[in-house]
Design a protein around this motif. Structure first.
Motif, short mmCIF file in Angstrom:
data_model
loop_
_atom_site.label_atom_id
_atom_site.label_comp_id
_atom_site.label_asym_id
_atom_site.label_seq_id
_atom_site.Cartn_x
_atom_site.Cartn_y
_atom_site.Cartn_z
N GLN A 386 0.81 -1.22 0.00
CA GLN A 386 0.00 0.00 0.00
C GLN A 386 0.84 1.27 0.00
N GLY A 387 2.15 1.13 -0.09
CA GLY A 387 3.01 2.30 -0.20
C GLY A 387 4.11 2.33 0.85
N ASN A 388 4.96 3.35 0.75
CA ASN A 388 6.09 3.51 1.66
C ASN A 388 5.75 4.46 2.80
N VAL A 389 6.34 4.20 3.95
CA VAL A 389 6.13 5.02 5.14
C VAL A 389 7.44 5.73 5.45
N THR A 390 7.41 7.06 5.38
CA THR A 390 8.62 7.84 5.63
C THR A 390 8.46 8.81 6.78
N GLN A 391 7.23 9.08 7.22
CA GLN A 391 6.98 10.02 8.30
C GLN A 391 5.79 9.56 9.14
N LEU A 392 5.67 10.11 10.33
CA LEU A 392 4.52 9.89 11.19
C LEU A 392 4.28 11.14 12.02
N LYS A 393 3.04 11.60 12.04
CA LYS A 393 2.70 12.82 12.78
C LYS A 393 1.79 12.48 13.95
N PHE A 394 2.23 12.83 15.16
CA PHE A 394 1.42 12.66 16.36
C PHE A 394 0.84 14.02 16.76
N SER A 395 -0.43 14.03 17.10
CA SER A 395 -1.11 15.22 17.59
C SER A 395 -1.61 14.91 18.99
N ASN A 396 -0.70 14.85 19.92
CA ASN A 396 -0.93 14.44 21.30
C ASN A 396 -1.11 12.92 21.38
N GLY A 397 -0.01 12.23 21.49
CA GLY A 397 -0.02 10.78 21.63
C GLY A 397 0.97 10.33 22.69
N ALA A 398 0.87 9.08 23.05
CA ALA A 398 1.80 8.49 24.02
C ALA A 398 2.99 7.88 23.29
N THR A 399 3.83 7.16 24.01
CA THR A 399 4.96 6.45 23.41
C THR A 399 5.00 5.03 23.96
N ILE A 400 5.81 4.21 23.33
CA ILE A 400 5.94 2.79 23.68
C ILE A 400 7.33 2.56 24.26
N THR A 401 7.41 1.70 25.25
CA THR A 401 8.69 1.28 25.80
C THR A 401 8.83 -0.23 25.62
N LYS A 402 9.88 -0.64 24.96
CA LYS A 402 10.12 -2.05 24.69
C LYS A 402 10.85 -2.70 25.85
N THR A 403 10.46 -3.92 26.18
CA THR A 403 11.19 -4.72 27.16
C THR A 403 12.47 -5.23 26.52
N SER A 404 13.59 -5.05 27.19
CA SER A 404 14.87 -5.47 26.63
C SER A 404 14.86 -6.95 26.27
N GLY A 405 15.29 -7.25 25.05
CA GLY A 405 15.37 -8.63 24.61
C GLY A 405 14.06 -9.25 24.16
N SER A 406 13.00 -8.47 24.15
CA SER A 406 11.69 -9.04 23.80
C SER A 406 11.54 -9.16 22.28
N GLN A 407 10.42 -9.76 21.88
CA GLN A 407 10.13 -9.99 20.47
C GLN A 407 9.60 -8.74 19.78
N ALA A 408 9.33 -7.67 20.51
CA ALA A 408 8.78 -6.45 19.91
C ALA A 408 9.79 -5.82 18.95
N GLN A 409 9.27 -5.24 17.85
CA GLN A 409 10.11 -4.58 16.86
C GLN A 409 9.63 -3.14 16.68
N PRO A 410 10.35 -2.16 17.24
CA PRO A 410 9.99 -0.76 17.00
C PRO A 410 10.17 -0.41 15.52
N LEU A 411 9.28 0.47 15.03
CA LEU A 411 9.36 0.88 13.63
C LEU A 411 9.65 2.37 13.47
N ILE A 412 9.11 3.20 14.36
CA ILE A 412 9.27 4.65 14.26
C ILE A 412 9.48 5.21 15.67
#
Length: 481
Positions: A386-412
């Motif tokens: 569906q296309g390429n992702v080069t930017q992301l705009k937050f208008s008042n949002g939270a953030t994610i914290t990854k657990t060290s060594g976990s299976q999660a994959q941050p993207l942005i």
């Protein structure tokens, strides 16, 4: 200039942060080997009786969204006394029938039918019948159903016949009282999987939650809202969507997303308020095992213990979960819980597994446009069909914290952040055989349309990457890319 103050949440919220919101007991585990079959919708279904005209009871054929049907002692009713979703439903009297004149070449798995009694008429009975020889003979499926309410309810039937299959709805009490039928859904039987997200042919099924306060305050996080009510099936019927259909075909903040998924060959439904979230409950036609992807955009009420078990079992056995949060202090309905707290409660306080996805949602509130995107030419969410992702705009949002060594994959990540374990704005994960995507602002999915009186903003088109991000993630969750 960027508007920071988005939705005004429910009255009496004193916290200044709330005015800056983004736009806008336990059930048993179902073993993978015995999970409910998961199949794609048959072409043209659900059938909502919105197309075609038939005003007389005399037997005649009419072309509907799914194909040609013969309506015998039946018509298409559009009066105030006809229970319906949208503008029309089928009304049947005496021993009338609704009969398909075409074959379902991929067969039929689970079939659901919405039904009710007409106006002030008495209750009536009806049955579903199926033919495996192009209508030469029929056999009854399941039990005889009694329609006793003037409000539509849903009956579910397990047909499980390979193609070709034809279906009939037969009124069986023989009386002059009238019954109405609407929203017939058919799952193809061309491929059978296990759990959520099983292997299927054709499109996949997406369920958008509207049962946890997604319309609270000034929000409109659903596919379609009709006069303040979220219907299971958006209206007009999805069968009317073509390549040129506008997102305004439906009215709610997620209509662009839903229309786009239908254009890609998938089916979409809302989970209305008051409907249970279950997994493995064959008596619930909207059980999660009947879908490939569950989308939950900014829930405002805690999930119950049984709902948390259902959601996690759904993912663990192959389902896709699309999680959307908003910023901290964004409690739209004043019940003491906002979406970061609700998602963290799901992940930390359940009977299946603690920290199942390998991350938590930080209690933050950020507004920025970032280009700090994972450098990966092979990631199908960032560079998908569906296309390429080069930017992301937050208008008042939270953030994610990854657990060290976990299976999660941050993207942005936030623009000034290292690409590490914190300040993450969207990420993927896996749990069992299922997939998870999480984005921590509801603004990017908002298409700027909603119920009268609601103020919404066009986040979907504000940044060119927003639609590709959500659609690529949807298809990835459904194992379509």
């Amino acid at each position: 200039m960027k508007q920071v103050f988005r939705y005004l949440a429910a009255p009496l919220l004193g916290a200044a942060l709330l005015a800056a919101c983004a736009r806008q007991d336990a059930s048993p585990q179902v073993p993978a080997a015995t999970a409910v079959s998961q199949n794609a919708s048959a072409p043209g279904f659900p059938e909502g009786f919105e197309t075609g005209t038939k005003t007389a009871y005399a037997s005649a054929s009419v072309t509907l969204g799914s194909g040609s049907w013969t309506l015998n002692d039946a018509l298409l009713g559009n009066t105030t006394a006809d229970p319906k979703t949208g503008t029309q439903s089928a009304r049947v009297r005496n021993s009338g029938m609704l009969s398909m004149n075409f074959d379902l070449t991929d067969g039929a798995g689970v079939v659901t039918v919405d039904h009710a009694r007409y106006g002030t008429d008495a209750s009536g009975t009806w049955e579903l019948w199926a033919s495996a020889n192009s209508g030469a003979s029929y056999a009854k499926v399941g039990s005889t159903i009694t329609s006793s309410s003037t409000a539509l309810s849903t009956a579910s039937f397990t047909v499980n016949l390979a193609g070709p299959v034809r279906l009939q709805v037969r009124k069986t009490d023989g009386s002059t009282n009238r019954l109405n039928f609407d929203n017939i859904t058919v799952q193809s039987y061309g491929g059978t999987g296990t759990g959520g997200g099983g292997t299927t042919s054709g499109g996949k099924k997406f369920l958008f939650d509207a049962s946890h306060g997604e319309l609270a305050g000034n929000a409109d996080w659903a596919l379609d809202v009709d006069a303040g009510v979220v219907p299971r099936f958006p209206t007009p019927a999805a069968s009317g969507i073509t390549a040129s259909t506008s997102e305004s075909y439906w009215t709610a903040a997620l209509s662009s997303w839903g229309v786009a998924l239908v254009k890609l060959g998938n089916s979409v439904e809302n989970l209305p308020s008051g409907t249970a979230i279950t997994y493995g409950n064959t008596s619930n036609p909207q059980d999660l095992a009947n879908y490939n992807v569950f989308v939950v955009d900014e829930p405002n009420n805690l999930f119950t213990a049984s709902e948390k078990t259902a959601i996690l079992n759904f993912v663990q056995h192959g389902g896709g979960l699309f999680m959307i949060s908003d910023h901290t202090v964004s409690d739209r309905d004043n019940d003491g819980y906002d979406s970061p707290a609700i998602w963290n409660d799901l992940m930390s306080n359940n009977s299946v597994q603690a920290n199942p996805f390998g991350y938590s949602i930080a209690l933050t509130n950020i507004s920025e446009t970032t280009s700090n995107v994972l450098a990966s030419s092979t990631n199908v969410i960032l560079h998908g069909s569906q296309g390429n992702v080069t930017q992301l705009k937050f208008s008042n949002g939270a953030t994610i914290t990854k657990t060290s060594g976990s299976q999660a994959q941050p993207l942005i990540w936030q623009g000034s952040s290292a690409q590490g374990l914190s300040n993450i704005m969207c990420a993927t994960s896996t749990f069992g055989t299922g997939r998870v995507f999480c984005i921590t602002d509801s603004s990017p999915a908002d298409d700027g349309t909603g119920s009268p009186g609601n103020t919404v903003y066009p986040g979907w088109t504000e940044i060119s990457s927003h639609a590709p991000l959500h659609l690529n993630a949807s298809l990835w969750l459904a194992n379509q890319q």
